[in-house]
Design a protein around this motif. Structure first.
Motif, PDB file in Angstrom:
ATOM      1  N   ILE A 190      50.552 -29.685 -40.527  1.00 35.70           N
ATOM      2  CA  ILE A 190      50.442 -29.038 -38.203  1.00 35.70           C
ATOM      3  C   ILE A 190      50.129 -28.314 -38.427  1.00 35.70           C
ATOM      4  N   ILE A 191      49.324 -28.646 -37.403  1.00 29.35           N
ATOM      5  CA  ILE A 191      48.199 -28.031 -36.335  1.00 29.35           C
ATOM      6  C   ILE A 191      48.703 -27.246 -35.302  1.00 29.35           C
ATOM      7  N   ALA A 192      49.085 -25.466 -34.691  1.00 31.30           N
ATOM      8  CA  ALA A 192      50.201 -25.057 -34.395  1.00 31.30           C
ATOM      9  C   ALA A 192      48.283 -25.012 -33.484  1.00 31.30           C
ATOM     10  N   VAL A 193      48.574 -25.401 -31.773  1.00 31.72           N
ATOM     11  CA  VAL A 193      48.175 -25.000 -31.200  1.00 31.72           C
ATOM     12  C   VAL A 193      48.163 -24.094 -29.990  1.00 31.72           C
ATOM     13  N   GLU A 194      47.369 -22.540 -30.104  1.00 30.40           N
ATOM     14  CA  GLU A 194      47.819 -21.972 -28.877  1.00 30.40           C
ATOM     15  C   GLU A 194      46.712 -21.931 -27.797  1.00 30.40           C
TER      16      GLU A 194
END
Length: 305
Positions: A190-194
Motif C-alpha cells: 500500500i502506498i499512501a499519497v498525500e
C-alpha cells in the motif's frame, strides 16, 4: 484487535445500505494498464458512507441523535446514514468545506453548522455539542467502527478480483487507508499519497508519532486533517507504509486526465492517488501491477448544481 473479523462484521451490517462500486481496467491514464476502483460513485460521493453506516448500525443511538465534524464528505455520509436509519443528525463543517459539500449535507435534512477555520475547529465545536446534549459522536477517521467500515472497501475490491501488487490510496486523517491496511494485513503493498500541503501521515512517520501539520491546498477540504489518526499511524508504522506527496498542480492534472480519458468527475482528493503515478512521485518497478483508488467525487463547484 482482530481487524479482519471486525471488517467482516461491518460488511454484514452495511449490506444493502452501500453501493458495490465498480472497477475498471484502463491503459489511458498511465504508461501501462492499471486497475481503478470508482468509489466516488458511492452514496454521498465518497467511501465515507461505509464507516457511517457501520457505526450507526453497530450501536444504540441515543435520543439526542448523532453529531459529527467533517471537511464535508464525512458529514454528508453521517447525515445520509442517520436519515436512512431514522436518527437526528447535527453536523459541523469548516468554511473550507465549500458550497458543494455544504449543499450536499443540507439536502439530507441534517442540522448543519458552518464553523470558521479548519476541520480541527469544527471538531472542537462537535465535541462541545456532544458534551452538552449527549449525542453520539461519529469520528471521521480515528475510531474502530469507522475504520472497520472503511475496510469493507478493500474487502469488496479483493472479491472483485484485485490482482495488483500495489494499491495507491489518498490519505487525510487516515480512516480509509487504515481500513485497507487492516484488511490486507501486508498481503499487498500500500502506498499512501498525500498533498504536499497537508501530509499528516508522512509527518507522523518522520517524527515517530502523530504531530500537528499545516493544512492548505486544493484537496484540503477532504484531506486536510491537522493530525493523523492514532489507528492509522499504528498500522502504518507497523507495516512500514511508504508515504509520498504530490503537488496541487499534479492533483488537478490527474483530475483533468480522468475527465478527458473516461469522463470521470472526481474532486481533488479523489484524484490524489492517481497524481502520484502520473507525476512520478511514486515510480513502480518494471513489472509491478498497480491499482488506484478514486475515493471521492464531490467536486466544487458542482457542475450540475
Amino acid at each position: 484487535m482482530e481487524w479482519r473479523r471486525e471488517i467482516e462484521a461491518a460488511a454484514s451490517r452495511i449490506a444493502g445500505h452501500v453501493v458495490r462500486t465498480p472497477v475498471i481496467e484502463t491503459g489511458a491514464l498511465w504508461s501501462r494498464p492499471i486497475a481503478v476502483k470508482l468509489e466516488q460513485m458511492q452514496h454521498t460521493g465518497s467511501f465515507k458512507a461505509r464507516g457511517a453506516f457501520n457505526t450507526l448500525s453497530a450501536v444504540e443511538v441515543p435520543k439526542a441523535g448523532v453529531v459529527a465534524a467533517s471537511g464535508g464528505n464525512h458529514g454528508a455520509a453521517v447525515a445520509y446514514a442517520a436519515q436512512r436509519l431514522g436518527h437526528a443528525a447535527r453536523i459541523f463543517v469548516p468554511e473550507m468545506a465549500g458550497p458543494s459539500k455544504i449543499g450536499l449535507i443540507e439536502r439530507t435534512g441534517a442540522d448543519l453548522t458552518v464553523v470558521p477555520g479548519e476541520y480541527a475547529d469544527a471538531l472542537a465545536r462537535a465535541e462541545a455539542y456532544r458534551t452538552q446534549t449527549g449525542a453520539m459522536s461519529v469520528h471521521a477517521y480515528d475510531a474502530p467502527l469507522t475504520v472497520a467500515g472503511q475496510g469493507t472497501l478493500m474487502r469488496e475490491w479483493e472479491a472483485q478480483g484485485l490482482s495488483a501488487d500495489t494499491v495507491l490510496i489518498a490519505v487525510g486523517g487516515g480512516g480509509l487507508i487504515a481500513g485497507a491496511m487492516a484488511w490486507l494485513q501486508g498481503a499487498k503493498r500500500i502506498i499512501a499519497v498525500e498533498p504536499a500541503s497537508c501530509n499528516a501521515l508522512g509527518a507522523a512517520l518522520r517524527e515517530g508519532g502523530p504531530t500537528d501539520v499545516p493544512v492548505s491546498g486544493v484537496a484540503a477540504n477532504a484531506l486536510g486533517a491537522r493530525r493523523i489518526g492514532e489507528i492509522c499511524y499504528g498500522l502504518a508504522e507497523a507495516q512500514g507504509i511508504l508515504s509520498v506527496t504530490v503537488s496541487d498542480e499534479a492533483i488537478t492534472e490527474a483530475q483533468t486526465a480522468l475527465w478527458q480519458a473516461h469522463r470521470l468527475l472526481v474532486e481533488p482528493a479523489g484524484a490524489c492517488a492517481l497524481a502520484a503515478l502520473r507525476s512520478g512521485a511514486f515510480v513502480p518497478a518494471e513489472n509491478e501491477r498497480v491499482a488506484v483508488l478514486l475515493c471521492g467525487g464531490n467536486i466544487s463547484p458542482d457542475p450540475l448544481g
